[in-house]
Structures are given as C-alpha cells and as structure tokens.
Scaffold this motif. Structure first.
Motif, PDB file in Angstrom:
ATOM      1  N   ARG A  28      41.615 163.627  68.241  1.00 45.03           N
ATOM      2  CA  ARG A  28      42.201 164.898  68.651  1.00 45.03           C
ATOM      3  C   ARG A  28      42.495 165.727  67.412  1.00 45.03           C
ATOM      4  O   ARG A  28      43.055 165.233  66.421  1.00 45.03           O
ATOM      5  N   CYS A  67      47.141 166.730  63.632  1.00 46.00           N
ATOM      6  CA  CYS A  67      47.541 168.074  64.048  1.00 46.00           C
ATOM      7  C   CYS A  67      48.063 168.874  62.863  1.00 46.00           C
ATOM      8  O   CYS A  67      48.737 168.327  61.981  1.00 46.00           O
ATOM      9  N   SER A  87      49.011 160.984  63.840  1.00 47.72           N
ATOM     10  CA  SER A  87      49.801 160.220  64.813  1.00 47.72           C
ATOM     11  C   SER A  87      49.484 158.729  64.731  1.00 47.72           C
ATOM     12  O   SER A  87      48.324 158.330  64.846  1.00 47.72           O
ATOM     13  N   CYS A 130      44.564 160.953  66.170  1.00 50.69           N
ATOM     14  CA  CYS A 130      45.024 162.337  66.327  1.00 50.69           C
ATOM     15  C   CYS A 130      45.536 162.871  65.003  1.00 50.69           C
ATOM     16  O   CYS A 130      46.302 162.192  64.297  1.00 50.69           O
ATOM     17  N   ALA A 183      48.092 163.743  72.854  1.00 49.27           N
ATOM     18  CA  ALA A 183      47.804 162.464  72.197  1.00 49.27           C
ATOM     19  C   ALA A 183      48.092 161.256  73.080  1.00 49.27           C
ATOM     20  O   ALA A 183      47.302 160.314  73.126  1.00 49.27           O
ATOM     21  N   ALA A 221      47.569 154.753  68.573  1.00 50.24           N
ATOM     22  CA  ALA A 221      46.336 155.200  67.921  1.00 50.24           C
ATOM     23  C   ALA A 221      45.573 154.001  67.375  1.00 50.24           C
ATOM     24  O   ALA A 221      46.171 152.997  66.963  1.00 50.24           O
ATOM     25  N   SER A 245      54.379 163.418  73.177  1.00 52.67           N
ATOM     26  CA  SER A 245      53.430 164.170  73.993  1.00 52.67           C
ATOM     27  C   SER A 245      54.109 164.606  75.281  1.00 52.67           C
ATOM     28  O   SER A 245      54.587 163.765  76.046  1.00 52.67           O
TER      29      SER A 245
END
Length: 270
Positions: A94, A219, A113, A217, A201, A135, A161
């Motif tokens: 992600r 971000c 993450s 993930c 996520a 993850a 999330s």
C-alpha cells in the motif's frame, strides 16, 4: 489467453485477467497516483480504468511491477486485493498518505507499518476481531532498506486503520456532531504508541494472512494530529512511491535468491 485461444476472463471491478499483471503490485488509494507512480519507472502503460480502480504496469531495474488504485477505505481495498490476487498478484504494498499521531513524526516524512490496529469493518466480515493485522516481514524489511537507500526520513510503527475519515479520526463533520468519546480517541492512540492513522492497511494485512499473500504499507505524512500541523506534500508522495517501487526491486532479487537456494523465505545468510 486461455488454452482455447479465447481471451482470459477479466475480473468484474479491476478489469484485469490472468497474465495482465506481474506478481508485485503497489496499491495507492487515489487513481491519479497510479500514473504518478509509473513516472518513476523505466516504462509504464495503463491496463484498465474502472470506478476507483485504475491499473497500470511497467518495469523498473529489470523487474516487472504493477499498480492499482483502491479508492478510500477497507471495502474497496478488499475488492482490489481479492481480485488482483486471483489473477496472480502475490505481493502488495500500500502506498498512501496518513496523519501522524506522535509529535516527533514530521509532516513530509514516511511511516512504514509493522502492523495495524483494526478499526475497520471490511476485515471483520472475514474473521474475528482478535485475528491480527500484521505486515509481512520481508516486505517491511525491503521498505526499510529502500527508505534508507533513497535517503527518506521514516518511522516504523503500528498504524490505526479506521473506516471513517471524520468520526474515526476525530475530524468533526461540518454539522458539529462530536460525541464525548471523540475527545479521547487521538490521545488514547498516542499513549498506545500508535504511529499514524490511515484507512486501508488493516484490511490488506488481514486478507494477506487469510489468503496467503504478502503485504506491506508505506504512507507519506500529510498532517500531524499531535502538533495540529497540516502540510500535504507532492514531494513526499513521490518519495513514498519511489520507496515502494525500490522495495519491489529488492524483493524480486531476494525472491530469486531464495528460489535458487531452494528456500521458501529469504534471509540475510543466503
């Protein structure tokens, strides 16, 4: 094409079929970020564009990779991940934006993450809320190494999330509706050492655990809820995309090394 020479059936929402994408795919939320990601590759072409799902593919450093936008939130991420996995994608990263929750996580930096707090409903439709959203370790390690090699400022931590941009993050809607439990939401997450809040996520991580694919993930931090700073940055989104793309290149090389050694998992000793 199928064995009879007819075109392979396309999935209903992402409009891709087996063979259209390689095994590695980046998942931004915003459809406009798919070509943005592709601009950082050696080659890029669009495959399909339907609803919130814009799909592209290309090459970077000799590695084939794809990208598919998911839209906002768990339900549409569920659709994208399930359909893409069914046509052969087995590794997802992600690539998004988020709000930091800790005062020392600066706007413009990245959050990788390690896992996610489940405050979204899509994953709950699949499995009990006690099932962890974790993850993949190899994807996370590749993201860390990619961030280091590209000189990115980053944090590794747990994400929250949520399903609601407003109620789930204590962003009061214009009506002024703000029940009492909103007042403790952000501070509770901060005390729990949650790094950031985003919206996809946990769904991706739970699906990965249940369906047997890998997911990570990263971000870009667009705001900080502790300092009340808001500073979206196109440069940080581009860095986020570059880190994720570089991580795919690292993963591909490590996957090849592990396969050559007859191992299921890559490790530094190979």
């Amino acid at each position: 094409m199928t064995s009879t020479g007819t075109p392979a059936p396309r999935k209903a929402h992402v409009l891709v079929a087996k063979g259209d994408l390689p095994r590695y795919a980046l998942l931004p939320g915003d459809p406009a970020r798919v070509p943005l990601i592709g601009r950082g590759w050696a080659s890029y072409e669009e495959v399909s564009n339907n609803r919130e799902f814009r799909v592209g593919r290309g090459m970077l450093d000799g590695v084939a990779l794809g990208a598919c936008s998911t839209g906002i939130g768990g339900p549409s991420t569920d659709i994208a991940a399930v359909e893409l996995h069914d046509v052969g994608v087995d590794t997802f990263i992600r690539v998004g934006t988020c709000a930091a929750l800790q005062p020392d996580i600066a706007c413009g930096s990245l959050v990788i993450s390690s896992g996610a707090l489940r405050r979204s409903g899509a994953a709950d439709a699949y499995v009990d809320a006690g099932y962890p959203a974790i993850a993949d370790h190899a994807v996370t390690l590749a993201l860390i190494e990619a961030a280091e090699s590209l000189g990115a400022t980053y944090t590794v931590g747990i994400s929250a999330s949520v399903d609601s941009f407003f109620a789930g993050q204590d962003n009061p809607p214009p009506t002024g509706y703000r029940p009492s439990h909103f007042s403790t939401l952000i501070d509770d997450l901060r005390q729990q050492r949650v790094a950031n809040v985003e919206m996809e996520a946990a769904t991706l991580f739970v699906l990965a655990g249940l369906m047997g694919f890998r997911a990570g993930c990263v971000c870009a931090v667009a705001s900080n809820r502790a300092t009340r700073e808001r500073r979206p940055s196109e440069a940080s989104v581009e860095m986020c995309a570059a880190v994720a793309s570089k991580a795919v290149v690292l993963l591909a090389k490590r996957d090849a090394t592990a396969a050559l050694a007859g191992k299921r998992f890559w490790h530094p000793g190979l």
